[in-house]
Design a protein around this motif. Structure first.
Motif, PDB file in Angstrom:
ATOM      1  N   ILE A  81       0.851  -1.184   0.000  1.00 11.35           N
ATOM      2  CA  ILE A  81       0.000   0.000   0.000  1.00 11.35           C
ATOM      3  C   ILE A  81       0.888   1.236   0.000  1.00 11.35           C
ATOM      4  N   PRO A  82       0.418   2.326  -0.566  1.00  7.35           N
ATOM      5  CA  PRO A  82      -0.892   2.487  -1.178  1.00  7.35           C
ATOM      6  C   PRO A  82      -0.981   1.781  -2.538  1.00  7.35           C
ATOM      7  N   THR A  83      -2.144   1.220  -2.785  1.00  3.24           N
ATOM      8  CA  THR A  83      -2.477   0.680  -4.103  1.00  3.24           C
ATOM      9  C   THR A  83      -3.751   1.362  -4.561  1.00  3.24           C
ATOM     10  N   LEU A  84      -3.736   1.843  -5.789  1.00  4.13           N
ATOM     11  CA  LEU A  84      -4.907   2.481  -6.380  1.00  4.13           C
ATOM     12  C   LEU A  84      -5.386   1.601  -7.530  1.00  4.13           C
ATOM     13  N   ILE A  85      -6.680   1.317  -7.554  1.00  2.13           N
ATOM     14  CA  ILE A  85      -7.250   0.510  -8.626  1.00  2.13           C
ATOM     15  C   ILE A  85      -8.381   1.281  -9.281  1.00  2.13           C
ATOM     16  N   VAL A  86      -8.347   1.313 -10.616  1.00  2.00           N
ATOM     17  CA  VAL A  86      -9.414   1.931 -11.397  1.00  2.00           C
ATOM     18  C   VAL A  86     -10.368   0.824 -11.832  1.00  2.00           C
ATOM     19  N   PHE A  87     -11.656   1.050 -11.587  1.00  2.00           N
ATOM     20  CA  PHE A  87     -12.708   0.125 -12.011  1.00  2.00           C
ATOM     21  C   PHE A  87     -13.552   0.809 -13.074  1.00  2.00           C
ATOM     22  N   LYS A  88     -13.838   0.068 -14.127  1.00  2.34           N
ATOM     23  CA  LYS A  88     -14.704   0.575 -15.184  1.00  2.34           C
ATOM     24  C   LYS A  88     -15.707  -0.529 -15.509  1.00  2.34           C
ATOM     25  N   ASP A  89     -16.972  -0.163 -15.567  1.00  2.00           N
ATOM     26  CA  ASP A  89     -18.041  -1.139 -15.801  1.00  2.00           C
ATOM     27  C   ASP A  89     -17.982  -2.283 -14.779  1.00  2.00           C
ATOM     28  N   GLY A  90     -17.639  -1.939 -13.542  1.00  2.00           N
ATOM     29  CA  GLY A  90     -17.624  -2.915 -12.460  1.00  2.00           C
ATOM     30  C   GLY A  90     -16.401  -3.800 -12.387  1.00  2.00           C
ATOM     31  N   LYS A  91     -15.445  -3.617 -13.301  1.00  2.00           N
ATOM     32  CA  LYS A  91     -14.265  -4.486 -13.333  1.00  2.00           C
ATOM     33  C   LYS A  91     -12.982  -3.674 -13.148  1.00  2.00           C
ATOM     34  N   PRO A  92     -11.992  -4.267 -12.463  1.00  2.00           N
ATOM     35  CA  PRO A  92     -10.699  -3.578 -12.334  1.00  2.00           C
ATOM     36  C   PRO A  92      -9.997  -3.523 -13.690  1.00  2.00           C
ATOM     37  N   VAL A  93      -9.561  -2.326 -14.085  1.00  2.00           N
ATOM     38  CA  VAL A  93      -8.925  -2.176 -15.393  1.00  2.00           C
ATOM     39  C   VAL A  93      -7.492  -1.653 -15.305  1.00  2.00           C
ATOM     40  N   HIS A  94      -7.113  -1.113 -14.142  1.00  2.00           N
ATOM     41  CA  HIS A  94      -5.757  -0.568 -14.025  1.00  2.00           C
ATOM     42  C   HIS A  94      -5.411  -0.443 -12.546  1.00  2.00           C
ATOM     43  N   SER A  95      -4.161  -0.757 -12.204  1.00  2.00           N
ATOM     44  CA  SER A  95      -3.729  -0.563 -10.816  1.00  2.00           C
ATOM     45  C   SER A  95      -2.377   0.133 -10.777  1.00  2.00           C
ATOM     46  N   MET A  96      -2.175   0.851  -9.691  1.00  2.00           N
ATOM     47  CA  MET A  96      -0.941   1.596  -9.454  1.00  2.00           C
ATOM     48  C   MET A  96      -0.527   1.346  -8.009  1.00  2.00           C
ATOM     49  N   VAL A  97       0.758   1.110  -7.790  1.00  2.00           N
ATOM     50  CA  VAL A  97       1.247   0.838  -6.442  1.00  2.00           C
ATOM     51  C   VAL A  97       2.272   1.890  -6.064  1.00  2.00           C
ATOM     52  N   GLY A  98       2.133   2.421  -4.847  1.00  2.00           N
ATOM     53  CA  GLY A  98       3.083   3.388  -4.320  1.00  2.00           C
ATOM     54  C   GLY A  98       2.600   4.814  -4.461  1.00  2.00           C
ATOM     55  N   SER A  99       3.247   5.666  -3.702  1.00  2.00           N
ATOM     56  CA  SER A  99       2.922   7.088  -3.746  1.00  2.00           C
ATOM     57  C   SER A  99       3.473   7.681  -5.037  1.00  2.00           C
ATOM     58  N   MET A 100       2.837   8.727  -5.503  1.00  2.00           N
ATOM     59  CA  MET A 100       3.274   9.374  -6.739  1.00  2.00           C
ATOM     60  C   MET A 100       2.858  10.838  -6.718  1.00  2.00           C
ATOM     61  N   PRO A 101       3.519  11.661  -7.513  1.00  2.00           N
ATOM     62  CA  PRO A 101       3.101  13.057  -7.605  1.00  2.00           C
ATOM     63  C   PRO A 101       1.743  13.165  -8.310  1.00  2.00           C
ATOM     64  N   LYS A 102       1.071  14.258  -8.079  1.00  2.00           N
ATOM     65  CA  LYS A 102      -0.252  14.482  -8.657  1.00  2.00           C
ATOM     66  C   LYS A 102      -0.222  14.382 -10.183  1.00  2.00           C
ATOM     67  N   ALA A 103       0.775  14.960 -10.812  1.00  2.00           N
ATOM     68  CA  ALA A 103       0.856  14.929 -12.281  1.00  2.00           C
ATOM     69  C   ALA A 103       0.940  13.495 -12.792  1.00  2.00           C
ATOM     70  N   ALA A 104       1.684  12.651 -12.091  1.00  2.00           N
ATOM     71  CA  ALA A 104       1.813  11.250 -12.507  1.00  2.00           C
ATOM     72  C   ALA A 104       0.482  10.510 -12.351  1.00  2.00           C
ATOM     73  N   LEU A 105      -0.234  10.795 -11.270  1.00  2.00           N
ATOM     74  CA  LEU A 105      -1.534  10.156 -11.062  1.00  2.00           C
ATOM     75  C   LEU A 105      -2.527  10.593 -12.135  1.00  2.00           C
ATOM     76  N   LEU A 106      -2.570  11.879 -12.417  1.00  2.00           N
ATOM     77  CA  LEU A 106      -3.467  12.372 -13.462  1.00  2.00           C
ATOM     78  C   LEU A 106      -3.122  11.751 -14.813  1.00  2.00           C
ATOM     79  N   ASP A 107      -1.835  11.597 -15.090  1.00  2.00           N
ATOM     80  CA  ASP A 107      -1.398  10.989 -16.342  1.00  2.00           C
ATOM     81  C   ASP A 107      -1.863   9.531 -16.429  1.00  2.00           C
ATOM     82  N   GLU A 108      -1.763   8.802 -15.315  1.00  2.00           N
ATOM     83  CA  GLU A 108      -2.213   7.400 -15.280  1.00  2.00           C
ATOM     84  C   GLU A 108      -3.725   7.299 -15.515  1.00  2.00           C
TER      85      GLU A 108
END
Length: 106
Positions: free
Chosen positions: A74-101
């Protein structure tokens, strides 16, 4: 605070019932990188309101959800689309990197 808590009880209705992609931040209070990322997640939630729903899952309080998604770091961030996980990110990151992801999903 824009990000809401997600639990095992409301998980399915949140991710399946959302018209927009859902970002879940898996975190814990004792985790330094999680505390560093938290304000960034909140800012992104505010900025992308209406395009992205943002939730936080405390892995200590929701171990079943953490286990279901094989959260080992952790931290782990997971994006869900249409009820399914479609992308995950692990670790802290700057705001610009998160927005880019997130660009590909909103």
């Amino acid at each position: 605070m824009a990000a809401q808590a997600i639990t095992s009880e409301n998980f399915l209705s949140v991710v399946s019932g959302s018209d927009v992609p859902v970002l879940i931040d898996f975190w814990a209070a004792w985790c330094g990188p999680c505390r560093a990322l938290s304000p960034i997640v909140e800012e992104v939630a505010d900025e992308l309101k209406g395009k992205l729903a943002v939730y936080k899952c405390n892995v200590d309080e929701q171990p079943d959800l953490a286990s279901d998604f094989h959260i080992v770091s952790i931290p782990t961030l997971i994006v869900f689309k249409d009820g399914k996980p479609v992308h995950s990110m692990v670790g802290s990151m700057p705001k610009a990197a998160l927005l880019d992801e997130l660009k590909a999903f909103i």
